[in-house]
Scaffold this motif. Structure first.
Motif, PDB file in Angstrom:
ATOM      1  N   THR A 144      30.703  10.781 -37.913  1.00 19.11           N
ATOM      2  CA  THR A 144      29.974  10.363 -39.113  1.00 19.11           C
ATOM      3  C   THR A 144      28.638  11.081 -39.131  1.00 19.11           C
ATOM      4  O   THR A 144      28.158  11.558 -38.102  1.00 19.11           O
ATOM      5  N   LYS A 145      28.045  11.111 -40.295  1.00 12.39           N
ATOM      6  CA  LYS A 145      26.865  11.961 -40.429  1.00 12.39           C
ATOM      7  C   LYS A 145      25.593  11.190 -40.775  1.00 12.39           C
ATOM      8  O   LYS A 145      24.498  11.646 -40.475  1.00 12.39           O
ATOM      9  N   GLU A 146      25.745  10.074 -41.444  1.00 10.45           N
ATOM     10  CA  GLU A 146      24.564   9.433 -42.032  1.00 10.45           C
ATOM     11  C   GLU A 146      23.409   9.335 -41.031  1.00 10.45           C
ATOM     12  O   GLU A 146      23.558   8.855 -39.927  1.00 10.45           O
ATOM     13  N   LEU A 172      11.845  -3.966 -43.809  1.00  5.30           N
ATOM     14  CA  LEU A 172      12.998  -3.290 -44.395  1.00  5.30           C
ATOM     15  C   LEU A 172      13.461  -2.129 -43.527  1.00  5.30           C
ATOM     16  O   LEU A 172      14.653  -1.927 -43.326  1.00  5.30           O
ATOM     17  N   VAL A 173      12.483  -1.383 -43.018  1.00  2.00           N
ATOM     18  CA  VAL A 173      12.850  -0.259 -42.150  1.00  2.00           C
ATOM     19  C   VAL A 173      13.598  -0.778 -40.936  1.00  2.00           C
ATOM     20  O   VAL A 173      14.638  -0.239 -40.547  1.00  2.00           O
ATOM     21  N   GLU A 200      20.891  -1.867 -38.960  1.00  5.05           N
ATOM     22  CA  GLU A 200      22.261  -2.056 -39.428  1.00  5.05           C
ATOM     23  C   GLU A 200      22.837  -0.752 -39.951  1.00  5.05           C
ATOM     24  O   GLU A 200      23.260  -0.673 -41.095  1.00  5.05           O
ATOM     25  N   SER A 201      22.784   0.251 -39.131  1.00  6.42           N
ATOM     26  CA  SER A 201      23.332   1.528 -39.564  1.00  6.42           C
ATOM     27  C   SER A 201      23.834   2.257 -38.335  1.00  6.42           C
ATOM     28  O   SER A 201      23.746   1.761 -37.216  1.00  6.42           O
ATOM     29  N   ARG A 202      24.318   3.434 -38.571  1.00  7.01           N
ATOM     30  CA  ARG A 202      24.851   4.230 -37.478  1.00  7.01           C
ATOM     31  C   ARG A 202      23.787   4.455 -36.415  1.00  7.01           C
ATOM     32  O   ARG A 202      24.042   4.312 -35.216  1.00  7.01           O
ATOM     33  N   ILE A 203      22.578   4.757 -36.865  1.00  6.18           N
ATOM     34  CA  ILE A 203      21.531   5.064 -35.888  1.00  6.18           C
ATOM     35  C   ILE A 203      21.121   3.816 -35.102  1.00  6.18           C
ATOM     36  O   ILE A 203      20.887   3.871 -33.900  1.00  6.18           O
ATOM     37  N   LEU A 209      18.956   8.783 -40.409  1.00  2.77           N
ATOM     38  CA  LEU A 209      17.971   7.732 -40.610  1.00  2.77           C
ATOM     39  C   LEU A 209      17.581   7.587 -42.081  1.00  2.77           C
ATOM     40  O   LEU A 209      17.492   6.482 -42.610  1.00  2.77           O
ATOM     41  N   ILE A 219      13.996   9.589 -32.085  1.00  2.54           N
ATOM     42  CA  ILE A 219      13.863   9.050 -33.443  1.00  2.54           C
ATOM     43  C   ILE A 219      13.282   7.645 -33.389  1.00  2.54           C
ATOM     44  O   ILE A 219      12.359   7.307 -34.134  1.00  2.54           O
ATOM     45  N   PHE A 241      25.632   6.211 -48.251  1.00  4.75           N
ATOM     46  CA  PHE A 241      25.544   5.343 -47.085  1.00  4.75           C
ATOM     47  C   PHE A 241      26.647   4.291 -47.065  1.00  4.75           C
ATOM     48  O   PHE A 241      27.389   4.159 -46.102  1.00  4.75           O
ATOM     49  N   ARG A 261      17.156  -2.125 -42.092  1.00  8.05           N
ATOM     50  CA  ARG A 261      18.095  -1.108 -42.541  1.00  8.05           C
ATOM     51  C   ARG A 261      18.470  -0.149 -41.429  1.00  8.05           C
ATOM     52  O   ARG A 261      19.617   0.280 -41.334  1.00  8.05           O
ATOM     53  N   SER A 262      17.493   0.197 -40.598  1.00  6.88           N
ATOM     54  CA  SER A 262      17.869   1.125 -39.534  1.00  6.88           C
ATOM     55  C   SER A 262      18.729   0.414 -38.491  1.00  6.88           C
ATOM     56  O   SER A 262      19.659   1.005 -37.959  1.00  6.88           O
ATOM     57  N   ALA A 289      20.054   5.821 -44.084  1.00  9.80           N
ATOM     58  CA  ALA A 289      20.070   4.390 -43.768  1.00  9.80           C
ATOM     59  C   ALA A 289      18.876   3.679 -44.390  1.00  9.80           C
ATOM     60  O   ALA A 289      19.003   2.574 -44.909  1.00  9.80           O
ATOM     61  N   LEU A 290      17.712   4.324 -44.340  1.00 12.71           N
ATOM     62  CA  LEU A 290      16.501   3.664 -44.839  1.00 12.71           C
ATOM     63  C   LEU A 290      16.517   3.555 -46.355  1.00 12.71           C
ATOM     64  O   LEU A 290      16.131   2.541 -46.926  1.00 12.71           O
ATOM     65  N   ARG A 349      19.155   3.829 -48.193  1.00 13.29           N
ATOM     66  CA  ARG A 349      20.469   3.363 -48.652  1.00 13.29           C
ATOM     67  C   ARG A 349      20.961   4.252 -49.785  1.00 13.29           C
ATOM     68  O   ARG A 349      21.265   3.774 -50.889  1.00 13.29           O
TER      69      ARG A 349
END
Ligand SMILES: Nc1ncnc2c1ncn2[C@@H]1O[C@H](COP(=O)(O)OP(=O)(O)OP(=O)(O)O)[C@@H](O)[C@H]1O
Ligand SMILES: [Mg+2]
Lengths: 322, 606
Positions: free
Chosen positions: A117-119, B448-449, B455-458, A121, B485, A131, B452-453, A124-125, A127
Motif C-alpha cells: 500500500t502507498k498511502e 486531529l493529526v 488510524e492509518s497505515r503509518i 502521512l 516521521i 485514503f 488521523r495518523s 492520512a492527515l 484524508r
C-alpha cells in the motif's frame, strides 16, 4: 533496489541461494549452503537443534548479512535489509512467534500489507479521496486472508489473546498479506497438537496452490514427509543431503546426525573441533610448505580454537536478534 | 452476595463473602446509605464559627466551599446505596454493581470532611474553633464508611504461607494476601448491557457529560484557595474512581466511541465555553498555559505512546518553536528586526522544530534502544545552554541570553488584536481568553493529526515498531523512515504550540525549557503527563497534562518539596493504575489480565 538481473534465470527458480556462509566471530553457523526453490514447490529444511536453519532463514531475509554468498530472488540479488526483502516478495514467519501482541488480529494482517500500500502521512492527515479507498481495499484483502486461514471470526481480538495454534496461523496470514512469491515458515507446527498440525498441512498446500513457493523448517518428520517435494538437511551449518523426503529420511548420515552420533568430518564436541582445526591447519600447512614447522600449525590451531570458544560464549548471551 | 456469615472453612478455599467489618449485610447497606444522606445534611451545618478559615463554613442552612465537596461525596454515596437496593430511577447509576462505588464515594466524603476538620484545627489553632456541625459531619461520614466497608464482597482464594518461609518471606506473603483482599473488595463485575437509546438521546447524554466535565474542570481551575483545591482533588479522585467502578465511565466511553465526531466537537465547544464563564482573565491565563502544556504532551504521545520512542528532551522543540516565533515577530531584542504575520510565524516555528527533529532523529533513529533517550536528553540541554550563550558575550547576539527575547508584540490577525479585550455578544473576552481560543484551535489540529495518523497505515506501522521492531521490519516496514516521521511530526506539533506560547508570555527565556524543574513545562513533566494520563490515547495526555500543570500551580506551599511529593504520587499511581488515568483499552488488558475485560475491541482503541 540494488543490482538487477545478471544470470539468465531459469524462469521458474524463485529462490537461489549460493554459497551462503554465516559466521559469528569464530562460530560458523551456516557454511557454504546452496539451495534453490522453484515455483510451485514446497521445500523442507530439516536438521538437529542448532544446525543453523533459523540462521539460514535470517540470511535469506536480510536479518543477517551473510558473511559470504549471495541470495537471489527470481534472478535479482536480495538487498540486505529485511524490509526490502519483504518488498521484493519474500515473506517469513518466526520460530518464536513475533506477533504485534497489542494489536488486533486484523491490524496484524494490515501491517503485513504495508509494502503493498502507498498511502503516506499526508494522505492520512488530509484524508484525501484515495485514503478511504485504499484503506477499504486493504481491509477487504486482510479479511480475505483471515478467512483463508480461518480466523475471520476473531478479527477484532487482540493477537495476544489468541490460542497458540491460532497465533502461528496468524503469523502466516500476516506474512501472506505482503503478496509474497515465496514464503519461509520457521517451524509452523511447533507446539501444535496432531489435529492442528494436520490443518496447517492443508493450509500450506493451499498456499502452494495460490502459486506461492514454500520453504519450511520443521522437526516433525511425518509433516515434512507428507508435505515436501524436496528436503534438505542441515547439520552443523552444512547441507548434508538434499533429495526427496524418502531419500533424505533413509540417509544414514541424517539418521546419525539426529541421533547425535558423530559422522566423518563433523565432530560434536568443542575439544574435537579444536583437534580437527589443528589437523586441518596442519594439513594446510603441509600442503603449502613442504617442511612447515609443526609448532606454527599448532599455534594457528590454538588461535582458531580460542576464537571459536569465544564465539560460543558470546552466542549464549546474544540470542536477541534471532 | 446474599449469604451472610457462615462457618469458617479450610484456608485454601475462598473465604465466605463478608466485609472487613463484621456487620450483617442489611445493617451495613442501610448504614452506608443513611450515612451518605446524613453527610449531605451535615454539609448545611456550620463547621466553624469564624470566617478566618476560607470558604465561609459558618452559616447554618447553606453549604460553602469545602462543604459542597462533602455534599457531593455524600450524595454519591446515597445514590449508589439506593442503586444497590435496586430503587427505580437509580439503577442506571451502577451497571457494574454499586458496592465498590459505595465504598469509594463514602471514602470521598469521609476524606474531604476529615481533611477539612483537621485543616480548620491546624489553621485556627484549637479544637474549640469547630462548631458542633463539624463533629456531626465527621461522625456521619465515618458511619457511612463503616457501613460501606462492612458490605460483603467476594473473597479471593488465597494461598496460605509456605511453612518453610522465614519471617520476612512470611511477612511479604501475608502483605501480598492482604493487598489482594483489599483489591478484591473494590472489584466490580462486568457491566450489564446498556439499554438501546435513540441517537439523539445518546448525543444529549454526551452533551450532559461534557457539561459536567466543563463544570468540574472550571471548578478545579478557579479554586481560589489551596484547601479547596486539595478537597477538589480528593473528591474528583475518589468520585471518578467510584463512577469508574460503577461502570459509568465505561458507558460514557462506549457512547463517545459511537459518536466520536459529535463528542470531539462537543468537547471543543465545551472547552471554548470556558473563558466565557470567567469574568476574571486570571483563570483564562491559567487555562491557556494548561492548554499549551497538554497539547505538547499530546504531541509527545505520538513519539512515546504510539511509536515507543523515549524522548527526554521534547520540551526543546517547544522552545525551538517559541524562539523562532519570538525572533521573527518583531521583538525589539531580535536581531532580525522583522515582524512576520502570525501565520508566517506559525509556519516558521513549526518548520524550525521539524528541521531540528529531523536533525536529531536522523543520526539516532537508526539505532535501537536507549541511544535516542540519551541523545534527546543531551539535545534538550544543549538547546537551553545555546540559547543562554547566544547573548553577544559567549557567542553572537541572537537570543539576548538569559534575559530572553522580550516584549513580543501581541498577535494581530485580520485586524483582531489579541492583546485587547473584546466584547462579543455580551461576553467580555480578555487577552488571555483570546489566546485560549487560539490555542484551542491548535489543540484541535493536534488532536486531529493524532487521530488521523494513528488510524492509518503509518500509525499502524508506528505501533508495530513499538510492539516488535524486528517483526515490523520483516513485514516490510522501513523502521528508520517511519520512526523519523513520528519524531519529526511530534517536533512539529510542539513547535506549533511554542509559537503561541511565545506570544502569550511576551518573553521567551532559556529557563522555560529545562529537563526537570519544579514547574511545568519541562521534559520530565511532559513525559509524566503522557505516562500518567495514558500512553497512546488522546484524552490521556490532555487530562494528565492538565493535572500536572494545575497541581504545582495551586499547591505552591509545597515549594521545594514539590518534586518529592510529585515523585511519591507518581509511584503510588503507577502501582495502582499502571495503564494511566485514561487507559488505552489494549494496555488495560495487558496490565490487568485478571480483569478479563472484553477481548474484542472496536475502533483502533485510541
Ligand atoms: N546472533 C547470533 N550470534 C551468535 N551465534 C548465533 C546467533 N544466532 C544463532 N547463533 C548460533 O548459530 C547456531 C545455529 O542456530 P540456529 O538458531 O540457526 O539453529 P536452528 O537450526 O534453527 O535450531 P533449532 O532447531 O533449535 O531452531 C547456534 O549455535 C546458535 O547459537
Ligand atoms: Mg530455529
Amino acid at each position: 533496489m540494488t543490482t538487477t538481473t545478471t544470470a539468465p534465470s531459469t524462469a521458474e527458480t524463485v529462490l537461489d541461494a549460493r554459497g551462503v556462509t554465516m559466521r559469528f566471530g569464530g562460530l560458523t553457523a551456516v557454511r557454504n549452503v546452496d539451495l534453490t526453490v522453484r515455483s510451485g514447490e514446497i521445500v523442507g529444511l530439516i536438521g538437529p537443534n542448532g544446525a543453523g536453519k533459523t540462521t539460514f532463514f535470517n540470511c535469506l531475509t536480510g536479518l543477517y548479512i551473510p558473511t559470504e554468498g549471495e541470495v537471489r530472488y527470481k534472478g535479482t540479488v536480495l538487498p540486505p535489509k529485511s524490509y526490502k526483502v519483504t518488498a521484493a516478495g519474500v515473506a517469513r514467519t518466526f520460530q518464536n512467534i513475533r506477533l504485534f501482541n497489542n494489536m488486533t488480529v486484523l491490524e496484524n494482517v494490515l501491517v503485513g500489507r504495508h509494502t503493498r500500500t502507498k498511502e503516506g502521512l499526508w494522505s492520512a492527515l488530509l484524508r484525501l479521496p484515495g485514503f478511504h479507498r485504499e484503506e477499504k481495499a486493504s481491509r477487504e484483502k486482510a479479511m480475505e486472508l483471515l478467512e483463508f486461514i480461518g480466523l475471520d471470526s476473531k478479527a477484532e481480538h487482540l493477537a495476544r489473546n489468541l490460542p497458540y495454534g491460532d497465533q502461528r496461523k496468524l503469523e502466516i496470514a500476516r506474512a501472506l498479506a505482503s503478496d509474497p512469491g515465496l514464503i519461509l515458515l520457521d517451524e509452523p507446527t511447533a507446539g501444535m497438537n496432531p489435529q492442528e498440525t494436520r490443518t496447517t498441512e492443508e493450509l500450506i498446500f493451499a498456499i502452494r496452490d495460490k502459486g506461492i513457493a514454500v520453504l519450511v523448517i520443521e522437526h516433525d518428520m511425518r509433516f515434512i514427509f507428507n508435505l515436501c517435494d524436496r528436503v534438505a538437511c542441515l547439520v552443523q551449518g552444512e547441507k548434508l543431503v538434499e533429495g526427496t523426503a524418502s531419500e533424505v529420511q533413509g540417509d544414514e548420515r541424517v539418521v546419525a546426525a539426529y541421533l547425535g552420533e558423530p559422522f566423518e568430518g563433523a565432530p560434536g564436541a568443542e575439544e574435537a573441533a579444536a583437534v580437527e582445526a589443528a589437523e586441518a591447519g596442519a594439513a594446510e600447512a603441509v600442503a603449502a610448505q613442504a617442511d612447515a614447522a609443526e609448532a606454527e600449525a599448532e599455534a594457528e590451531a590454538e588461535a582458531e580454537a580460542e576464537a571459536e570458544a569465544e564465539a560460543h560464549s558470546t552466542t549464549s548471551t546474544d540470542g536477541e536478534a534471532k | 452476595m446474599t449469604t451472610t456469615i457462615t462457618a469458617d472453612t479450610a484456608k485454601t478455599t475462598p473465604a465466605p463473602d463478608k466485609g472487613f467489618i463484621p456487620l450483617p449485610e442489611k445493617t451495613a447497606r442501610a448504614l452506608a446509605t443513611v450515612g451518605g444522606a446524613l453527610t449531605v445534611l451535615s454539609a448545611f451545618l456550620a463547621w466553624t464559627w469564624t470566617s478566618a478559615f476560607p470558604g465561609d463554613l459558618t452559616v447554618y442552612g447553606y453549604p460553602g466551599g469545602l462543604q459542597w465537596l462533602a455534599l457531593i461525596g455524600g450524595a454519591l454515596t446515597t445514590a449508589f446505596g439506593l442503586a444497590s437496593y435496586g430503587v427505580k430511577g437509580f439503577r442506571w447509576l451502577a451497571p457494574s454493581g454499586a458496592d465498590a462505588a459505595i465504598k469509594l464515594s463514602a471514602l470521598a466524603a469521609f476524606a474531604v470532611i476529615w481533611y477539612t476538620v483537621i485543616a480548620i484545627v491546624v489553621k485556627l489553632g484549637a479544637i474549640v474553633d469547630l462548631e458542633p456541625g463539624a463533629g456531626i459531619a465527621a461522625l456521619v461520614s465515618l458511619l457511612a464508611v463503616i457501613g460501606a466497608f462492612a458490605l460483603p464482597f467476594e473473597r479471593p482464594s488465597l494461598e496460605g504461607p509456605d511453612p518453610d518461609d522465614t519471617g520476612w518471606d512470611k511477612f511479604k506473603h501475608e502483605a501480598g494476601n492482604k493487598w489482594t483482599t483489599v483489591k478484591a473488595s473494590f472489584a466490580s463485575g462486568p457491566a450489564t448491557p446498556a439499554r438501546v437509546l435513540p441517537s439523539w438521546a445518546e448525543i444529549l447524554l454526551i452533551a450532559a457529560v461534557l457539561g459536567l466535565g466543563l463544570t468540574v474542570f472550571t471548578y478545579g481551575i478557579t479554586t481560589p484557595y489551596q484547601e479547596l483545591f486539595i478537597g477538589f482533588l480528593i473528591t474528583t479522585g475518589f468520585g471518578a474512581a467510584a463512577l469508574n467502578k460503577a461502570g459509568l465511565m465505561g458507558r460514557v466511553t462506549t457512547l463517545t466511541a459511537r459518536h466520536r465526531n459529535v463528542a470531539l466537537v462537543g468537547a471543543f465547544a465545551a472547552a471554548a465555553a470556558f473563558p466565557l464563564t470567567q469574568t476574571d482573565d486570571q483563570y483564562a491565563n491559567l487555562g491557556v498555559n494548561i492548554l499549551i502544556f497538554a497539547t505538547v504532551a499530546l504531541g509527545l504521545n505520538i513519539v512515546v505512546g504510539l511509536t515507543g520512542l523515549l524522548d527526554l528532551g521534547y520540551v526543546a522543540f517547544l522552545g525551538v518553536g517559541a524562539y523562532t516565533a519570538a525572533l521573527v515577530s518583531g521583538s525589539p531584542n531580535s536581531p532580525f528586526g522583522v515582524q512576520l504575520p502570525f501565520w508566517a510565524a506559525l509556519l516558521a516555528g513549526a518548520a524550525a522544530s521539524m528541521i531540528f527533529g529531523v536533525l536529531i532523529g536522523a543520526p539516532t533513529l537508526r539505532l535501537r534502544g536507549d541511544y535516542l533517550a540519551i541523545v534527546t536528553l543531551g539535545f534538550g540541554e544543549i538547546f537551553r545552554i545555546s540559547m543562554n550563550n547566544l547573548d553577544g558575550v559567549s557567542g553572537p547576539d541572537i537570543t539576548n541570553g538569559p534575559n530572553g527575547v522580550a516584549n513580543i508584540p501581541n498577535i494581530n490577525l485580520f485586524g483582531f488584536d489579541f492583546g485587547a479585550a473584546h466584547t462579543i455578544a455580551g461576553f467580555t473576552i480578555g487577552r488571555f481568553a483570546n489566546y485560549f481560543l487560539l490555542m484551542l484551535l491548535i489543540t484541535l489540529i493536534v488532536v486531529l493529526v493524532f487521530r488521523r495518523s494513528a488510524e492509518s497505515r503509518i500509525g499502524r506501522a508506528w505501533v508495530a515498531i513499538r510492539e516488535d521492531e524486528t517483526a515490523a521490519e520483516a513485514m516490510g516496514i522501513n523502521g528508520f523512515r517511519v520512526k523519523l516521521i513520528a519524531f519529526a511530526l511530534g517536533a512539529t506539533l510542539a513547535g506549533l504550540a511554542g509559537v503561541v506560547q511565545a506570544h502569550v508570555q511576551y518573553t521567551v527565556t532559556p529557563d522555560q525549557y529545562q529537563f526537570a524543574n519544579a514547574v511545568p513545562p519541562n521534559s520530565a513533566f511532559l513525559l509524566a503527563a503522557v505516562v500518567l494520563g495514558g500512553m497512546g490515547t488522546i484524552a490521556g495526555p490532555l487530562v494528565g497534562g492538565s493535572l500536572l500543570f494545575l497541581i504545582p500551580n495551586k499547591l505552591q506551599f509545597l515549594g521545594e518539596y514539590q518534586l518529592l511529593v510529585f515523585g511519591f504520587a507518581l509511584i503510588i499511581l503507577m502501582r495502582l493504575r499502571p495503564e494511566g488515568l485514561i487507559p488505552n483499552r489494549r494496555n488495560q488488558l495487558e496490565l490487568h489480565p485478571e480483569a478479563a475485560a472484553p477481548t474484542v475491541l472496536g475502533k483502533a482503541g485510541v
